[in-house]
Design a protein around this motif. Sequence first.
Motif, PDB file in Angstrom:
ATOM      1  N   HIS A   3      -3.990   3.027 -23.682  1.00 58.54           N
ATOM      2  CA  HIS A   3      -4.867   4.199 -23.628  1.00 58.54           C
ATOM      3  C   HIS A   3      -4.323   5.285 -22.702  1.00 58.54           C
ATOM      4  N   GLY A   4      -3.209   4.998 -22.028  1.00 61.06           N
ATOM      5  CA  GLY A   4      -2.575   5.996 -21.180  1.00 61.06           C
ATOM      6  C   GLY A   4      -2.973   5.939 -19.717  1.00 61.06           C
ATOM      7  N   TYR A   5      -3.760   4.937 -19.327  1.00 60.11           N
ATOM      8  CA  TYR A   5      -4.142   4.821 -17.920  1.00 60.11           C
ATOM      9  C   TYR A   5      -3.032   4.139 -17.132  1.00 60.11           C
ATOM     10  N   ALA A   6      -2.714   4.694 -15.976  1.00 55.30           N
ATOM     11  CA  ALA A   6      -1.700   4.111 -15.087  1.00 55.30           C
ATOM     12  C   ALA A   6      -2.410   3.345 -13.973  1.00 55.30           C
ATOM     13  N   PHE A   7      -2.070   2.073 -13.822  1.00 57.33           N
ATOM     14  CA  PHE A   7      -2.678   1.211 -12.813  1.00 57.33           C
ATOM     15  C   PHE A   7      -1.674   0.942 -11.700  1.00 57.33           C
ATOM     16  N   GLU A   8      -2.131   1.044 -10.492  1.00 59.39           N
ATOM     17  CA  GLU A   8      -1.246   0.826  -9.345  1.00 59.39           C
ATOM     18  C   GLU A   8      -0.995  -0.658  -9.139  1.00 59.39           C
ATOM     19  N   GLY A   9       0.294  -1.016  -9.070  1.00 54.92           N
ATOM     20  CA  GLY A   9       0.690  -2.356  -8.686  1.00 54.92           C
ATOM     21  C   GLY A   9       1.082  -2.322  -7.217  1.00 54.92           C
ATOM     22  N   ARG A  10       2.378  -2.290  -6.958  1.00 55.62           N
ATOM     23  CA  ARG A  10       2.843  -2.163  -5.575  1.00 55.62           C
ATOM     24  C   ARG A  10       2.789  -0.731  -5.076  1.00 55.62           C
ATOM     25  N   GLY A  11       2.689   0.225  -6.016  1.00 53.56           N
ATOM     26  CA  GLY A  11       2.554   1.621  -5.630  1.00 53.56           C
ATOM     27  C   GLY A  11       3.864   2.242  -5.181  1.00 53.56           C
ATOM     28  N   ALA A  12       3.771   3.484  -4.719  1.00 52.52           N
ATOM     29  CA  ALA A  12       4.942   4.218  -4.242  1.00 52.52           C
ATOM     30  C   ALA A  12       5.297   3.779  -2.830  1.00 52.52           C
ATOM     31  N   GLY A  28       1.098   8.320 -20.229  1.00 49.87           N
ATOM     32  CA  GLY A  28       0.837   7.598 -18.993  1.00 49.87           C
ATOM     33  C   GLY A  28       2.107   7.178 -18.279  1.00 49.87           C
ATOM     34  N   LEU A  29       3.104   6.738 -19.042  1.00 49.22           N
ATOM     35  CA  LEU A  29       4.386   6.375 -18.444  1.00 49.22           C
ATOM     36  C   LEU A  29       5.039   7.592 -17.802  1.00 49.22           C
ATOM     37  N   ARG A  30       4.969   8.721 -18.505  1.00 45.52           N
ATOM     38  CA  ARG A  30       5.549   9.945 -17.950  1.00 45.52           C
ATOM     39  C   ARG A  30       4.785  10.382 -16.695  1.00 45.52           C
ATOM     40  N   ASP A  31       3.471  10.222 -16.707  1.00 43.32           N
ATOM     41  CA  ASP A  31       2.676  10.529 -15.514  1.00 43.32           C
ATOM     42  C   ASP A  31       3.140   9.695 -14.323  1.00 43.32           C
ATOM     43  N   ALA A  32       3.334   8.393 -14.549  1.00 44.55           N
ATOM     44  CA  ALA A  32       3.767   7.513 -13.468  1.00 44.55           C
ATOM     45  C   ALA A  32       5.155   7.894 -12.960  1.00 44.55           C
ATOM     46  N   ILE A  33       6.046   8.228 -13.890  1.00 45.85           N
ATOM     47  CA  ILE A  33       7.400   8.655 -13.502  1.00 45.85           C
ATOM     48  C   ILE A  33       7.330   9.899 -12.622  1.00 45.85           C
ATOM     49  N   GLU A  34       6.556  10.881 -13.055  1.00 42.84           N
ATOM     50  CA  GLU A  34       6.476  12.131 -12.299  1.00 42.84           C
ATOM     51  C   GLU A  34       5.773  11.931 -10.962  1.00 42.84           C
ATOM     52  N   TYR A  35       4.796  11.050 -10.935  1.00 41.15           N
ATOM     53  CA  TYR A  35       4.115  10.735  -9.677  1.00 41.15           C
ATOM     54  C   TYR A  35       5.094  10.128  -8.677  1.00 41.15           C
ATOM     55  N   LEU A  36       5.921   9.188  -9.127  1.00 39.13           N
ATOM     56  CA  LEU A  36       6.900   8.564  -8.247  1.00 39.13           C
ATOM     57  C   LEU A  36       7.995   9.542  -7.837  1.00 39.13           C
ATOM     58  N   ARG A  37       8.395  10.410  -8.756  1.00 39.51           N
ATOM     59  CA  ARG A  37       9.403  11.421  -8.405  1.00 39.51           C
ATOM     60  C   ARG A  37       8.880  12.357  -7.320  1.00 39.51           C
ATOM     61  N   ALA A  38       7.597  12.693  -7.394  1.00 38.58           N
ATOM     62  CA  ALA A  38       7.008  13.573  -6.379  1.00 38.58           C
ATOM     63  C   ALA A  38       6.964  12.893  -5.014  1.00 38.58           C
ATOM     64  N   ARG A  39       7.194  11.589  -4.993  1.00 42.74           N
ATOM     65  CA  ARG A  39       7.170  10.824  -3.751  1.00 42.74           C
ATOM     66  C   ARG A  39       8.530  10.220  -3.424  1.00 42.74           C
ATOM     67  N   GLY A  40       9.581  10.856  -3.950  1.00 42.57           N
ATOM     68  CA  GLY A  40      10.926  10.513  -3.519  1.00 42.57           C
ATOM     69  C   GLY A  40      11.799   9.788  -4.505  1.00 42.57           C
TER      70      GLY A  40
END
Length: 212
Positions: free
Chosen positions: A18-27, A65-77
């Motif tokens: 459904h496109g939801y990104a769930f935090e595992g270990r996080g950034a 959702g995968l792209r969202d997670a990628i961009e979220y992690l990129r914004a954090r280094g």
Amino acid sequence: MDSNGWSDIAYNYLVCEHGYAFEGRGAGTRSAANGNTALNAGHYAVCALLGSSGLTRPSPEMLHGLRDAIEYLRARGAGSEIRGHRDGYATACPGQSLYDWVQRGAPRPGSEKPTGKPTAPAGGGGAYSPPAFPAGIAPNRTRPSARGLQRALKAAGYMSSDLPEVDNYGPRTQDAVAQFHWVNPIYRSRGATRDAAIGPKGWAHLHRLAYG
């Protein structure tokens, strides 16, 4: 994981159909999903919840959702490299369909070019200036300006290009705006975990992403 005595999930983020990104270990935390110490130290791991039977092809929502997670992690280094699990380890993961998407640069659904910017509306010339924020635009309202919002969301890759543009700021538009805010939390309302209402600053930034 339990057989090794570990109590947490190995991935940094996981994305459902459904496109939801769930935090595992996080950034900011090392992955344990990539196969060996060197790969885990050098790469985050984002898991698409696909199987070898049943759901084997990612939905457009999952790709967003995968792209969202990628961009979220990129914004954090995180760096710019995007690889499939098989690129560093002897495995069939992530499956051929998803791997083909990875090899294309992991573009958002509806985006014709994984890199580069969409063409600005005709008649501009010079540096792009976002249009004025339209009065009265809000979730569940019907305004002609909703079409301009949907057009910009499509051009920026947050909304599927095959969806019709309508005057109603309905659920699909709201989902796309919420995705935009998840990737760009600076424009999200303070204290909100899901913000489906575009504001003046978010409107301007979205249009710069789409056409600037």
